[in-house]
Design an enzyme around this catalytic site. Structure first.
Site, PDB file in Angstrom:
ATOM      1  N   HIS A   1      52.576  -0.056  -2.362  1.00 14.84           N
ATOM      2  CA  HIS A   1      52.029   1.174  -1.782  1.00 14.84           C
ATOM      3  C   HIS A   1      53.111   1.928  -1.004  1.00 14.84           C
ATOM      4  O   HIS A   1      53.207   3.153  -1.086  1.00 14.84           O
ATOM      5  CB  HIS A   1      50.863   0.853  -0.842  1.00 14.84           C
TER       6      HIS A   1
ATOM      7  N   HIS B   1      50.734  -2.715   0.941  1.00 10.32           N
ATOM      8  CA  HIS B   1      51.731  -3.697   0.546  1.00 10.32           C
ATOM      9  C   HIS B   1      52.992  -2.954   0.111  1.00 10.32           C
ATOM     10  O   HIS B   1      53.051  -1.732   0.160  1.00 10.32           O
ATOM     11  CB  HIS B   1      51.176  -4.581  -0.567  1.00 10.32           C
TER      12      HIS B   1
ATOM     13  N   GLN C   1      45.692   7.565   0.559  1.00 15.67           N
ATOM     14  CA  GLN C   1      44.564   6.725   0.988  1.00 15.67           C
ATOM     15  C   GLN C   1      44.428   5.538   0.058  1.00 15.67           C
ATOM     16  O   GLN C   1      44.557   5.666  -1.157  1.00 15.67           O
ATOM     17  CB  GLN C   1      43.264   7.529   0.947  1.00 15.67           C
ATOM     18  N   THR C   2      44.189   4.373   0.649  1.00 15.21           N
ATOM     19  CA  THR C   2      43.801   3.213  -0.141  1.00 15.21           C
ATOM     20  C   THR C   2      42.785   2.408   0.655  1.00 15.21           C
ATOM     21  O   THR C   2      42.814   2.405   1.886  1.00 15.21           O
ATOM     22  CB  THR C   2      45.005   2.331  -0.514  1.00 15.21           C
ATOM     23  N   ARG C   3      41.871   1.733  -0.062  1.00 16.42           N
ATOM     24  CA  ARG C   3      40.908   0.870   0.611  1.00 16.42           C
ATOM     25  C   ARG C   3      41.556  -0.447   1.012  1.00 16.42           C
ATOM     26  O   ARG C   3      40.981  -1.221   1.773  1.00 16.42           O
ATOM     27  CB  ARG C   3      39.742   0.545  -0.330  1.00 16.42           C
TER      28      ARG C   3
ATOM     29  N   ARG D   1      45.579   4.957 -10.350  1.00 15.99           N
ATOM     30  CA  ARG D   1      44.696   4.266 -11.271  1.00 15.99           C
ATOM     31  C   ARG D   1      43.380   3.900 -10.585  1.00 15.99           C
ATOM     32  O   ARG D   1      43.366   3.384  -9.480  1.00 15.99           O
ATOM     33  CB  ARG D   1      45.389   3.004 -11.792  1.00 15.99           C
TER      34      ARG D   1
ATOM     35  N   HIS E   1      41.043   5.510  -9.045  1.00 19.46           N
ATOM     36  CA  HIS E   1      40.859   6.036  -7.698  1.00 19.46           C
ATOM     37  C   HIS E   1      39.369   6.070  -7.346  1.00 19.46           C
ATOM     38  O   HIS E   1      38.552   6.610  -8.079  1.00 19.46           O
ATOM     39  CB  HIS E   1      41.439   7.450  -7.603  1.00 19.46           C
ATOM     40  N   ALA E   2      39.007   5.474  -6.222  1.00 24.89           N
ATOM     41  CA  ALA E   2      37.628   5.422  -5.724  1.00 24.89           C
ATOM     42  C   ALA E   2      36.678   4.751  -6.713  1.00 24.89           C
ATOM     43  O   ALA E   2      35.476   5.018  -6.709  1.00 24.89           O
ATOM     44  CB  ALA E   2      37.119   6.810  -5.371  1.00 24.89           C
TER      45      ALA E   2
END
Length: 617
Positions: free
Chosen positions: A197, A194, A188-190, A283, A285-286
């Site tokens: 990722h 790219h 998951q990424t906000r 790094r 995270h959230a």
């Protein structure tokens, strides 16, 4: 650096918290009349996770005891690790024992019986996120003017949303799809995905011999983040670069708290309930970044380390990783800890990427796939024109036409339909603007319309550029379907050949166009902006096309007032009872008090009365 993890076999991932099945709060009963509580976007996402079992073992909104236990200890009263409170915010006049209906835009999603209510304990709740008054979740909590409530949920709508439906599977559905997969690593990424990722996820999957579950979130994240629709489009763009037999893309209805360590634990719980065996953690995270003094809310790897510390509480295995960076000389990506000695690593911050997109500067080819960059550019351009639309709200039609010409000059044209949008040509003439005019000749217009075209050309001393359909396409349509297939099959197919395709070809020579669209023309046009990025067509060099609608807020009566006042020529069909004028077989007169669109495609529903020129893609 990725750690070499034990090669466990996972025939079945247990549900979190010792549950023997996923929670399912869908009821087959009918809704009842109760007090309604309109849900925010965030609250709707929370409810959806409760309904579909992603928060198992939670089967209701938390009561006060559970709320306080979670805030203080990150645990449910029975000792199960659970880091984030999920409660219902209610008006202060709501009583214990009362039933309420939870709605979104008036649509009833669920019924809740209130079992407990209390004033928020802001002190313990904000401490759960670190207590910094600049933290976005702390600010939200401190600004609340509601009561909290616990309650039993009876849901009537499993999924409120209508977009990306093929990617909105529930935990149960995902488990069914991956039941034959031994290992599944979730990511998951906000941000959009790219190259870094993509490299990270593929490397993680290869390291542990796992299949991949990509889960971008569709709920609120941090202010300034890209919206979820654009985020999902970017994921869709890179999805084909993954092995289709080993990868699933699923949209997660999660409203992020930006809660760092605690939220990372929640993400692990949710992924375990979705059936994943591993979850990638990196790094910050959230994390929401830094406060007003430039101090980070959380340490760079605080969230990751907090999950590793509590790893025995889960069946899911956290997969920690370093940043991935690009080494130009080798033209490849490395984990930061594995960069060859003396090599120069390249990376772009999110802030720098956003600045480049906003200012129209290039994004390096090594940073992101071209399709993703194109999606992001369109989004930033759309936002820019949305701001311009707000600036034009107090301008009249002539001022908007002047602005459009000043912006695009010879790369803009007026679209003339042969009806009352002739007033656009009149305004341009009054302003002394040599704006080109084009019109679509479908080959099936009224004879009066053709005579009217000639009249307009002579009155304004202009030459209208006519756009014709491809003869071969028309011949094929008529040969296969006959001359009047639209009465049976609907008008879209014919309109696509005779109008949409020739219009697309014409617009591909322009950077912008001006239309006569008005909000009062049809139920499909009630939200016509003054200017927008055209979502249907591309402009010159296949770049974004800007669409101006100067008459958006003008009524038909006001248009005709100017036509009469300025002695503007008009189509003689208007004197015969025609208002909205199109092709002869699809246009008829209307009766007094009928809406003007009643005379177009009268055999179809009002919501279908667009030919495809002004629809959203």
């Amino acid at each position: 650096m990725l750690k070499r993890l034990p090669q466990y076999l996972f025939s079945k991932v247990p549900f979190y918290g010792g549950a023997d099945q996923l929670v399912n709060l869908i009821s087959l009963q009918q809704t009842q009349e109760h007090q309604q509580i309109e849900l925010s976007w965030r609250q709707l996402c929370d409810l959806e996770l409760l309904i579909n079992g992603a928060l198992t073992p939670l089967d209701s909104y938390m009561d006060r005891q559970t709320y306080e236990s979670v805030c203080i200890n990150s645990r449910l009263p029975n000792g199960t690790l659970f880091p984030i409170p999920f409660i219902l915010e209610i008006p202060k006049n709501t009583k214990v024992g009362e039933f309420v209906n939870l709605t979104r835009k008036g649509q009833v999603i669920a019924e809740v019986q209130i079992t407990d209510r209390w004033d928020p304990n802001r002190r313990i709740e904000v401490e759960a996120y670190g207590g910094d008054p600049d933290h976005p979740e702390v600010q939200r909590i401190n600004n609340l003017d509601v009561l909290y409530a616990g309650g039993k949920i009876k849901a009537f709508q499993p999924n409120y949303w209508t977009d990306f439906l093929s990617f909105r599977q529930t935990p149960t559905q995902i488990r069914e799809l991956i039941q034959k997969w031994d290992r599944v690593v979730a990511f998951q990424t906000r941000n959009p995905m790219h190259f870094a990722h993509i490299e990270l996820v593929k490397r993680a999957a290869q390291e542990i011999n796992a299949k991949i579950l990509l889960q971008p979130v569709s709920g609120p994240t941090k202010d300034g983040d890209i919206d979820y629709v654009t985020r999902m489009k970017a994921y869709e763009a890179v999805y084909p670069s993954f092995d289709a037999n080993k990868t699933l893309l699923n949209l997660l209805p999660l409203a992020m708290r930006m809660g760092g360590p605690r939220e990372a634990l929640l993400h692990c719980i949710i992924r375990q309930n979705y059936g994943a065996t591993h979850f990638i953690l990196g790094r910050d995270h959230a994390g929401p970044g830094s406060n007003s003094k430039g101090v980070d809310f959380y340490k760079p790897y605080e969230a990751r380390d907090h999950v590793l510390k509590n790893q025995k509480e889960f069946s899911i295995i956290p997969v920690p990783f370093d940043m991935v960076v690009y080494v130009e000389n080798d033209k490849k990506y490395y984990l930061e800890s594995e960069i060859p000695k003396g090599a120069k690593a390249l990376k772009l911050s999110g802030t720098e990427v956003r600045r480049r997109l906003r200012d129209g500067e290039d994004i390096p080819e090594w940073f992101s796939p071209p399709k993703v960059v194109n999606i992001l550019r369109k989004k930033y351009e759309s936002d820019k024109w949305s701001d311009i639309n707000k600036q034009l709200l107090d301008k009249n039609a002539k001022q908007i036409i002047q602005y459009a010409y000043d912006k695009f000059g010879g790369d803009i044209a007026i679209s003339f339909s042969g009806a009352e949008d002739v007033i656009l040509i009149e305004y341009a003439q009054q302003l002394g603007l040599p704006i080109q005019v084009f019109s679509l000749d479908t080959g099936r217009l009224h004879s009066e319309t053709y005579k009217y075209f000639d009249q307009v050309e002579k009155h304004y001393n202009i030459q209208i550029q006519y756009c014709f359909p491809e003869s071969q396409a028309v011949q094929q349509l008529v040969r296969n379907k006959g001359l009047f297939s639209f009465y049976k099959d609907g008008h879209n197919e014919c309109c696509n050949v005779r109008k949409v395709q020739p219009l697309a070809k014409q617009l591909n020579t322009l950077k912008a166009w001006i239309t006569g669209m008005r909000k009062d023309q049809n139920v499909t046009r009630v939200e016509v902006p003054l200017v927008t990025v055209d979502s249907m067509f591309l402009g010159k060099n296949d770049q974004s096309l800007i669409k101006f609608n100067p008459l958006s807020a003008v009524t038909s009566a006001e248009v005709w007032q100017d036509i009469i006042y300025y002695n503007v020529p008009y189509n003689s069909l208007h004197q015969k009872g025609f208002v909205s004028i199109g092709c002869e077989p699809c246009t008829k007169t209307i009766l007094p008090n009928q809406h003007e669109r009643e005379g177009r495609w009268w055999w179809e529903e009002a919501t279908q009365k667009e030919c495809g020129l002004h629809q959203k893609k």
